[in-house]
Design a protein around this motif. Structure first.
Motif, PDB file in Angstrom:
ATOM      1  N   ARG A  88       0.852  -1.202   0.000  1.00  0.00           N
ATOM      2  CA  ARG A  88       0.000   0.000   0.000  1.00  0.00           C
ATOM      3  C   ARG A  88       0.882   1.245   0.000  1.00  0.00           C
ATOM      4  O   ARG A  88       1.922   1.289   0.664  1.00  0.00           O
ATOM      5  CB  ARG A  88      -0.866   0.028   1.260  1.00  0.00           C
ATOM      6  CG  ARG A  88      -2.052  -0.917   1.228  1.00  0.00           C
ATOM      7  CD  ARG A  88      -2.756  -0.963   2.578  1.00  0.00           C
ATOM      8  NE  ARG A  88      -3.228   0.335   3.007  1.00  0.00           N
ATOM      9  CZ  ARG A  88      -3.573   0.629   4.268  1.00  0.00           C
ATOM     10  NH1 ARG A  88      -3.479  -0.285   5.209  1.00  0.00           N
ATOM     11  NH2 ARG A  88      -4.011   1.834   4.577  1.00  0.00           N
ATOM     12  N   GLU A  90       0.295   3.900   1.516  1.00  0.00           N
ATOM     13  CA  GLU A  90       0.358   4.402   2.894  1.00  0.00           C
ATOM     14  C   GLU A  90       1.509   3.731   3.657  1.00  0.00           C
ATOM     15  O   GLU A  90       2.226   4.366   4.430  1.00  0.00           O
ATOM     16  CB  GLU A  90      -0.961   4.109   3.639  1.00  0.00           C
ATOM     17  CG  GLU A  90      -2.203   4.784   3.061  1.00  0.00           C
ATOM     18  CD  GLU A  90      -2.885   3.961   1.962  1.00  0.00           C
ATOM     19  OE1 GLU A  90      -2.211   3.174   1.260  1.00  0.00           O
ATOM     20  OE2 GLU A  90      -4.103   4.130   1.804  1.00  0.00           O
ATOM     21  N   THR A  91       1.654   2.404   3.441  1.00  0.00           N
ATOM     22  CA  THR A  91       2.735   1.675   4.124  1.00  0.00           C
ATOM     23  C   THR A  91       4.083   2.202   3.651  1.00  0.00           C
ATOM     24  O   THR A  91       4.993   2.446   4.450  1.00  0.00           O
ATOM     25  CB  THR A  91       2.639   0.160   3.825  1.00  0.00           C
ATOM     26  OG1 THR A  91       1.307  -0.266   4.060  1.00  0.00           O
ATOM     27  CG2 THR A  91       3.602  -0.630   4.686  1.00  0.00           C
ATOM     28  N   HIS A  94       4.827   5.742   5.165  1.00  0.00           N
ATOM     29  CA  HIS A  94       5.078   5.788   6.608  1.00  0.00           C
ATOM     30  C   HIS A  94       6.264   4.935   7.041  1.00  0.00           C
ATOM     31  O   HIS A  94       6.892   5.231   8.051  1.00  0.00           O
ATOM     32  CB  HIS A  94       3.842   5.332   7.397  1.00  0.00           C
ATOM     33  CG  HIS A  94       2.758   6.357   7.461  1.00  0.00           C
ATOM     34  ND1 HIS A  94       1.766   6.443   6.521  1.00  0.00           N
ATOM     35  CD2 HIS A  94       2.519   7.351   8.333  1.00  0.00           C
ATOM     36  CE1 HIS A  94       0.946   7.442   6.829  1.00  0.00           C
ATOM     37  NE2 HIS A  94       1.393   8.008   7.913  1.00  0.00           N
ATOM     38  N   ARG A 121     -11.370   4.193   3.324  1.00  0.00           N
ATOM     39  CA  ARG A 121      -9.983   3.768   3.128  1.00  0.00           C
ATOM     40  C   ARG A 121      -9.351   4.460   1.923  1.00  0.00           C
ATOM     41  O   ARG A 121      -8.359   3.992   1.377  1.00  0.00           O
ATOM     42  CB  ARG A 121      -9.943   2.247   2.909  1.00  0.00           C
ATOM     43  CG  ARG A 121     -10.466   1.438   4.068  1.00  0.00           C
ATOM     44  CD  ARG A 121      -9.403   0.755   4.872  1.00  0.00           C
ATOM     45  NE  ARG A 121      -8.695  -0.271   4.122  1.00  0.00           N
ATOM     46  CZ  ARG A 121      -7.528  -0.770   4.497  1.00  0.00           C
ATOM     47  NH1 ARG A 121      -6.939  -0.305   5.565  1.00  0.00           N
ATOM     48  NH2 ARG A 121      -6.949  -1.711   3.795  1.00  0.00           N
ATOM     49  N   LEU A 123      -7.160   6.767  -0.540  1.00  0.00           N
ATOM     50  CA  LEU A 123      -5.747   7.110  -0.400  1.00  0.00           C
ATOM     51  C   LEU A 123      -5.570   8.554   0.061  1.00  0.00           C
ATOM     52  O   LEU A 123      -4.809   8.836   0.989  1.00  0.00           O
ATOM     53  CB  LEU A 123      -5.037   6.885  -1.743  1.00  0.00           C
ATOM     54  CG  LEU A 123      -3.533   7.101  -1.703  1.00  0.00           C
ATOM     55  CD1 LEU A 123      -2.833   6.024  -0.891  1.00  0.00           C
ATOM     56  CD2 LEU A 123      -2.957   7.156  -3.100  1.00  0.00           C
ATOM     57  N   ASP A 127      -4.299  11.942   6.917  1.00  0.00           N
ATOM     58  CA  ASP A 127      -3.085  11.259   7.393  1.00  0.00           C
ATOM     59  C   ASP A 127      -2.099  11.020   6.264  1.00  0.00           C
ATOM     60  O   ASP A 127      -0.894  11.207   6.424  1.00  0.00           O
ATOM     61  CB  ASP A 127      -3.442   9.892   8.005  1.00  0.00           C
ATOM     62  CG  ASP A 127      -4.131  10.046   9.334  1.00  0.00           C
ATOM     63  OD1 ASP A 127      -4.246  11.197   9.792  1.00  0.00           O
ATOM     64  OD2 ASP A 127      -4.560   9.025   9.891  1.00  0.00           O
ATOM     65  N   THR A 128      -2.626  10.563   5.118  1.00  0.00           N
ATOM     66  CA  THR A 128      -1.718  10.254   3.998  1.00  0.00           C
ATOM     67  C   THR A 128      -1.124  11.541   3.445  1.00  0.00           C
ATOM     68  O   THR A 128       0.061  11.584   3.096  1.00  0.00           O
ATOM     69  CB  THR A 128      -2.475   9.496   2.888  1.00  0.00           C
ATOM     70  OG1 THR A 128      -3.261   8.494   3.495  1.00  0.00           O
ATOM     71  CG2 THR A 128      -1.517   8.856   1.905  1.00  0.00           C
ATOM     72  N   THR A 273      -1.587   2.314   8.733  1.00  0.00           N
ATOM     73  CA  THR A 273      -0.527   2.363   7.717  1.00  0.00           C
ATOM     74  C   THR A 273      -0.170   1.009   7.142  1.00  0.00           C
ATOM     75  O   THR A 273       0.692   0.925   6.265  1.00  0.00           O
ATOM     76  CB  THR A 273       0.755   2.977   8.313  1.00  0.00           C
ATOM     77  OG1 THR A 273       1.247   2.105   9.335  1.00  0.00           O
ATOM     78  CG2 THR A 273       0.497   4.348   8.898  1.00  0.00           C
TER      79      THR A 273
END
Ligand SMILES: C[S@@+](CC[C@H](N)C(=O)[O-])C[C@H]1O[C@@H](n2cnc3c(N)ncnc32)[C@H](O)[C@@H]1O
Length: 334
Positions: A88, A90-91, A94, A121, A123, A127-128, A273
């Motif tokens: 992802r 996000e992963t 982070h 969810r 993208l 936060d992202t 994340t």
């Protein structure tokens, strides 16, 4: 000519790479970085690598099928400055990148299911976007394209609220982006009457959010004392879930490993994340107690969510008998 670079074995993944990645070691060169999230068929990713030979270009894609196709294109191209990673976005943002290390971040047509039940969810959300801002170098650029007007409006509001980014256009978003190649999804959108909306924002000097690199924790570990046998515990197991804040754990199945007299618990977990699918194993010790730790199946990474999943399972196992108790607990709490 096929590439011979060290990283171009298949299946680079956010789950197997170190957190954060040493990109200089991975590419074998010091170059500024470009990231594309959700590269689909990979043509735009390869275009970026050709257009910017002095940069190292990294693509992250959640779909295995797309990843495999792009990997083959990269190998066939022989380009030395591009790699594709499964996971992802996000992963990647982070866990894989330190602050202020990326010169350009490109996101083309994320979340085509924007209005459906997956909306939570999506993208592009606060936060992202904070992670994107934090990972950009000063002067770095964030490019976003979408063919969904509601998505463009939502992105515009978020971006306009982001003081550390400056709009590089005179309008909230442009309806054309000259000099850009048209992606596969973009082509489809034009054919179906959904033209693209393009955002270009630059990281300015205003201090941004502090988004630390998420690193691995220690391995969680529990010692359980119980008069119950593994068979007794297996019999009592039923599918269950556990939620703390944004961490969702589903205990799906329990299995007996007859050879080791151990119990295996299959777990799916979502953290903001990262998503993980892993097993915890309850193994008898010589002193008659049991150890609960994660099994090495499928590259699990010890995150806060995994600690919470282990702690809750340990507590549940201890609750099955009045004489059962957790006698040692190395678990980080939320
Ligand atoms: C609508 S397609 C667009 C593909 C490509 N960018 C294009 O313009 O042709 C969205 C892509 O993003 C990928 N994707 C969706 N969510 C993602 C995420 N959180 N992280 C990485 N990739 C994601 C999907 O698998 C899909 O390939």
């Amino acid at each position: 000519m096929p590439s011979t670079l060290p990283f171009q074995h298949r299946k680079l993944s956010t789950m197997t790479l170190p957190w954060p990645v040493d990109w200089t070691a991975l590419f074998g060169t010091v170059r500024p970085l470009i990231l594309e999230i959700g590269f689909g068929n990979g043509d735009y990713l390869l275009h970026l690598a050709r257009q910017h030979p002095d940069y190292n270009v990294i693509g992250v894609e959640i779909s295995n099928k797309s990843l495999e196709k792009a990997e083959q294109k990269i190998i066939n191209s022989g380009l030395p400055n591009v790699c594709a990673i499964h996971g992802r976005g996000e992963t990647a943002l982070h866990h894989l990148f330190a602050s202020a290390t990326i010169s350009q971040i490109h996101v083309n047509y994320p979340d085509p299911w924007f209005k459906s039940r997956h909306a939570g969810r999506r993208l592009i959300q606060r936060d992202t976007l904070d992670a994107i801002v934090s990972r950009l170098v000063p002067g770095g650029i964030f490019y976003l394209a979408t063919d969904i007007l509601d998505y463009a409006e939502m992105a515009h509001e978020l971006l306009a609220d982001t003081r550390s980014l400056t709009n590089q256009q005179s309008v909230p978003w442009a309806d054309e982006m000259p000099g850009r190649i048209i992606t596969k999804y973009e082509q489809k959108g034009y054919q179906e009457g959904r033209p693209g909306h393009f955002f270009v924002y630059q990281r300015n000097e205003i201090a941004g959010p502090d988004v630390p690199v998420m690193q691995e924790l220690e391995m969680p570990h529990i010692v359980l004392q119980t008069p119950l046998t593994p068979d007794d515990m297996l019999e009592k197991f039923d599918k269950m879930t556990h939620h703390i804040d944004d961490i969702h754990v589903a205990y799906l199945e329990a299995f007996m490993d007859h050879r080791r007299r151990a119990l295996l618990f299959e777990i799916k977990m979502q953290e903001p994340t990262i998503d993980q699918h892993f097993c915890l194993t309850l193994t008898p010790r010589e002193d008659g107690d049991y150890t609960l730790i994660y099994a090495t199946i499928g590259n699990p990474r010890p995150t806060l969510g995994m600690h919470i999943a282990t702690g809750h399972l340990g507590d549940w196992l201890a609750s099955l008998h009045p004489d059962a108790q957790v006698v040692s607990r190395k678990v980080k709490e939320a």
